[in-house]
Write an enzyme that holds these catalytic residues in place. Structure first.
Site, PDB file in Angstrom:
ATOM      1  N   ALA A 290       0.662  -1.057  -0.030  1.00  0.00           N
ATOM      2  CA  ALA A 290      -0.011   0.130  -0.028  1.00  0.00           C
ATOM      3  C   ALA A 290       0.775   1.265   0.077  1.00  0.00           C
ATOM      4  O   ALA A 290       0.156   2.182  -0.500  1.00  0.00           O
ATOM      5  CB  ALA A 290      -1.005   0.034   1.283  1.00  0.00           C
TER       6      ALA A 290
ATOM      7  N   GLY B 138      -1.450   6.101  -1.734  1.00  0.00           N
ATOM      8  CA  GLY B 138      -2.217   6.750  -2.790  1.00  0.00           C
ATOM      9  C   GLY B 138      -3.419   6.008  -3.537  1.00  0.00           C
ATOM     10  O   GLY B 138      -4.608   6.610  -3.360  1.00  0.00           O
ATOM     11  N   LYS B 139      -3.191   4.619  -3.627  1.00  0.00           N
ATOM     12  CA  LYS B 139      -4.277   3.842  -4.103  1.00  0.00           C
ATOM     13  C   LYS B 139      -5.196   3.363  -2.980  1.00  0.00           C
ATOM     14  O   LYS B 139      -6.405   3.414  -3.205  1.00  0.00           O
ATOM     15  CB  LYS B 139      -3.651   2.680  -4.796  1.00  0.00           C
ATOM     16  CG  LYS B 139      -2.722   2.971  -6.108  1.00  0.00           C
ATOM     17  CD  LYS B 139      -2.139   1.638  -6.506  1.00  0.00           C
ATOM     18  CE  LYS B 139      -1.471   2.265  -7.758  1.00  0.00           C
ATOM     19  NZ  LYS B 139      -0.144   2.845  -7.235  1.00  0.00           N
TER      20      LYS B 139
ATOM     21  N   ASP C  13       2.106  -2.876   4.794  1.00  0.00           N
ATOM     22  CA  ASP C  13       3.767  -2.747   4.067  1.00  0.00           C
ATOM     23  C   ASP C  13       4.434  -3.264   5.085  1.00  0.00           C
ATOM     24  O   ASP C  13       3.997  -3.783   6.330  1.00  0.00           O
ATOM     25  CB  ASP C  13       3.822  -1.300   4.036  1.00  0.00           C
ATOM     26  CG  ASP C  13       5.032  -0.922   3.248  1.00  0.00           C
ATOM     27  OD1 ASP C  13       4.855  -0.766   2.017  1.00  0.00           O
ATOM     28  OD2 ASP C  13       6.432  -1.040   3.636  1.00  0.00           O
TER      29      ASP C  13
ATOM     30  N   ASP D 206       4.121  -8.668   5.765  1.00  0.00           N
ATOM     31  CA  ASP D 206       4.866  -9.113   4.438  1.00  0.00           C
ATOM     32  C   ASP D 206       3.670  -9.632   3.572  1.00  0.00           C
ATOM     33  O   ASP D 206       2.979 -10.482   3.703  1.00  0.00           O
ATOM     34  CB  ASP D 206       5.846  -9.883   4.746  1.00  0.00           C
ATOM     35  CG  ASP D 206       6.906 -10.209   3.493  1.00  0.00           C
ATOM     36  OD1 ASP D 206       6.327 -10.157   2.278  1.00  0.00           O
ATOM     37  OD2 ASP D 206       8.011 -10.638   3.767  1.00  0.00           O
TER      38      ASP D 206
ATOM     39  N   ASP E  22      -0.818  -4.105  -5.853  1.00  0.00           N
ATOM     40  CA  ASP E  22      -0.110  -3.266  -6.639  1.00  0.00           C
ATOM     41  C   ASP E  22       1.757  -3.720  -6.512  1.00  0.00           C
ATOM     42  O   ASP E  22       2.259  -3.153  -5.522  1.00  0.00           O
ATOM     43  CB  ASP E  22      -0.283  -1.667  -6.570  1.00  0.00           C
ATOM     44  CG  ASP E  22       0.525  -0.759  -7.200  1.00  0.00           C
ATOM     45  OD1 ASP E  22       0.490  -0.943  -8.457  1.00  0.00           O
ATOM     46  OD2 ASP E  22       1.311   0.159  -6.568  1.00  0.00           O
TER      47      ASP E  22
ATOM     48  N   CYS F 144       3.954  -0.752 -12.347  1.00  0.00           N
ATOM     49  CA  CYS F 144       4.280   0.572 -13.262  1.00  0.00           C
ATOM     50  C   CYS F 144       5.210   0.217 -14.071  1.00  0.00           C
ATOM     51  O   CYS F 144       6.340   0.934 -14.265  1.00  0.00           O
ATOM     52  CB  CYS F 144       4.280   1.799 -12.160  1.00  0.00           C
ATOM     53  SG  CYS F 144       5.632   1.348 -10.964  1.00  0.00           S
TER      54      CYS F 144
END
Length: 451
Positions: free
Chosen positions: A271, A275-276, A294, A321, A339, A392
């Site tokens: 995360a 932002g998301k 995270d 994790d 993501d 990305c």
């Protein structure tokens, strides 16, 4: 000369002009491994410089970082010393000077040389100013010859590492590879996502205009805004602290594809910085629960700070994790976003230093990690639930091929259609390429679990 624990001269901490600020930021990037944007922000915040100096420093740093390989080539031709053995301060001073000589036509060559010599006198030991002067004056005498060699060598011309240029030439062909590199070299546009829990895009656009800003609506996200003129981001944050989040247009797409519903339980497995996560929470209108994970506590703190600034109260952070199974979460979430950590080859425009820190060997590490995270995340989705996988990057092995492998190994999952954000046609996956789509490179697909 007194230095701090990083070996940086104390005097570099209080830049008096744009060139000194650029030198300080460049040292942080190449000596401390700092991100370019973070090093610049850190330096400019404490510098107290006027806006013209701030803009000049920003242009110098971003340009010198992107052109590192080409500047190293010139240095290698103009000095007998191995580039890697140059004193860090002198290395950075020469890069700044050479960047002005080759890429900033509005700066007289004499000014680029003289000001670089002055930096050496102030921030290095006696005699280095003569070395700097000799290298830069020698460069001026051979400038046309050096330019010819740069123009005839594609990686030097487009300011990207040779291995990456060759990789893209195979993938896209010369013309598209050149266009992709050119995209990376242009200044990144600032895009904002409106916090729909606090305002609307039209209302916020009007607020921006009244403030003297210029902006246009994003063609990719209904809550997105692209800034074309901005007096200063800090001023905007101070004036409208709860109304927006700085976010790339491509990065706004996963939350939309996830399509969270009011009151649902949603997991954002990778995360930070949030932002998301905050986009998902806003789409849920502050209802339900978004669990944001995270592996680093300081990054969880950043997520929490962003949620608090946007007044989103349905976000809970968890130190977790993504590769490690958590039994109490099995089949517990309506929707999960992965993501995934990736090579980031789609966002090199925004991470100027990343093109020089990544390696071709390093790319091979990501698919196995991504597969492990995706396999684990799939266990957290309820029957009939949805999982969005995104990266990305523009690497097939991290995107399309990885998803094909996942579906072969998990017959209870399928790709489900979603609306393309521009054409509105139903697609099963979305791969954006900067040179084709005019936004950061990005991939996403929507997966659904059998009921």
């Amino acid at each position: 000369m007194r230095k701090d624990r990083h070996g940086m001269p104390d005097s570099l901490k209080r830049p008096v002009n744009g060139r000194e600020a650029a030198l300080q930021a460049l040292l942080q990037i190449w000596q401390e491994g700092a991100y370019t944007a973070i090093a610049l922000n850190r330096t400019l915040r404490r510098g107290g410089l006027e806006e013209p100096d701030r803009r000049f420093a920003t242009e110098l740093v971003n340009g010198a970082v992107k052109a590192k390989g080409t500047l190293d080539f010139v240095l290698g031709r103009m000095t007998d010393r191995p580039v890697r053995k140059l004193e860090p301060v002198i290395y950075c001073i020469l890069h700044l000077g050479l960047y002005q000589i080759f890429y900033m036509d509005r700066i007289p060559d004499s000014a680029a040389c003289n000001e670089s010599v002055n930096l050496a006198k102030k921030f290095s030991h006696k005699g280095t100013d003569k070395f700097v002067n000799g290298v830069l004056r020698g460069t001026l005498r051979q400038k046309e010859l050096l330019w010819e060699k740069i123009r005839n060598d594609m990686p030097l011309r487009v300011c990207h590492p040779r291995w990456l240029v060759e990789r893209w030439r195979i993938q896209f062909g010369d013309e598209e590879a050149t266009a992709l590199c050119s995209w990376d070299n242009e200044p990144a546009r600032l895009s904002l996502r409106v916090n729909s829990c606090m305002t609307t895009r039209d209302a916020f656009l009007q607020d921006l205009r009244e403030m003297g800003c210029e902006a246009e609506v994003s063609l990719w996200c209904p809550d997105g805004i692209v800034m074309t003129r901005l007096p200063g981001l800090q001023m905007l944050l101070e004036t409208f602290p709860h109304s927006f989040y700085v976010q790339d247009e491509s990065s706004m797409l996963p939350a939309m594809a996830l399509a969270p519903q009011l009151g649902e339980r949603v997991l954002d497995l990778c995360a930070a910085p949030g932002g998301k996560t905050t986009h998902i929470a806003a789409l849920m209108e502050n209802t339900g629960r978004v669990t944001a994970c995270d592996i680093y506590p300081h990054k969880l703190k950043l997520i929490a700070e962003n949620a608090a600034r946007l007044k989103l109260e349905n976000i809970k952070t968890e130190l977790q994790d993504g590769c490690v199974f958590r039994e109490e979460w099995e089949a517990a979430f309506d929707r999960v976003l992965v993501d995934a950590p990736c090579s980031g080859l789609g966002v090199l425009r925004r991470r100027a230093e990343a093109r020089w820190t990544k390696t071709e060997t390093g790319l091979r590490e990501f698919p196995a990690l991504q597969q492990k995270i995706l396999d684990n995340a799939s266990r957290y989705v309820k029957p009939g639930g949805v999982l969005v996988y995104s990266t990305c990057t523009i690497e097939d092995r991290e995107n399309r091929i990885l998803i094909e492998t996942f579906l072969q190994n998990h017959r209870e999952w399928k790709q489900t259609g979603f609306a393309h954000p521009r054409t509105k046609k139903t697609v099963k996956e979305l791969q954006l390429y900067p040179q084709r789509d005019g936004v950061d490179g990005f991939y996403l697909t929507v997966l659904q679990k059998d009921k």
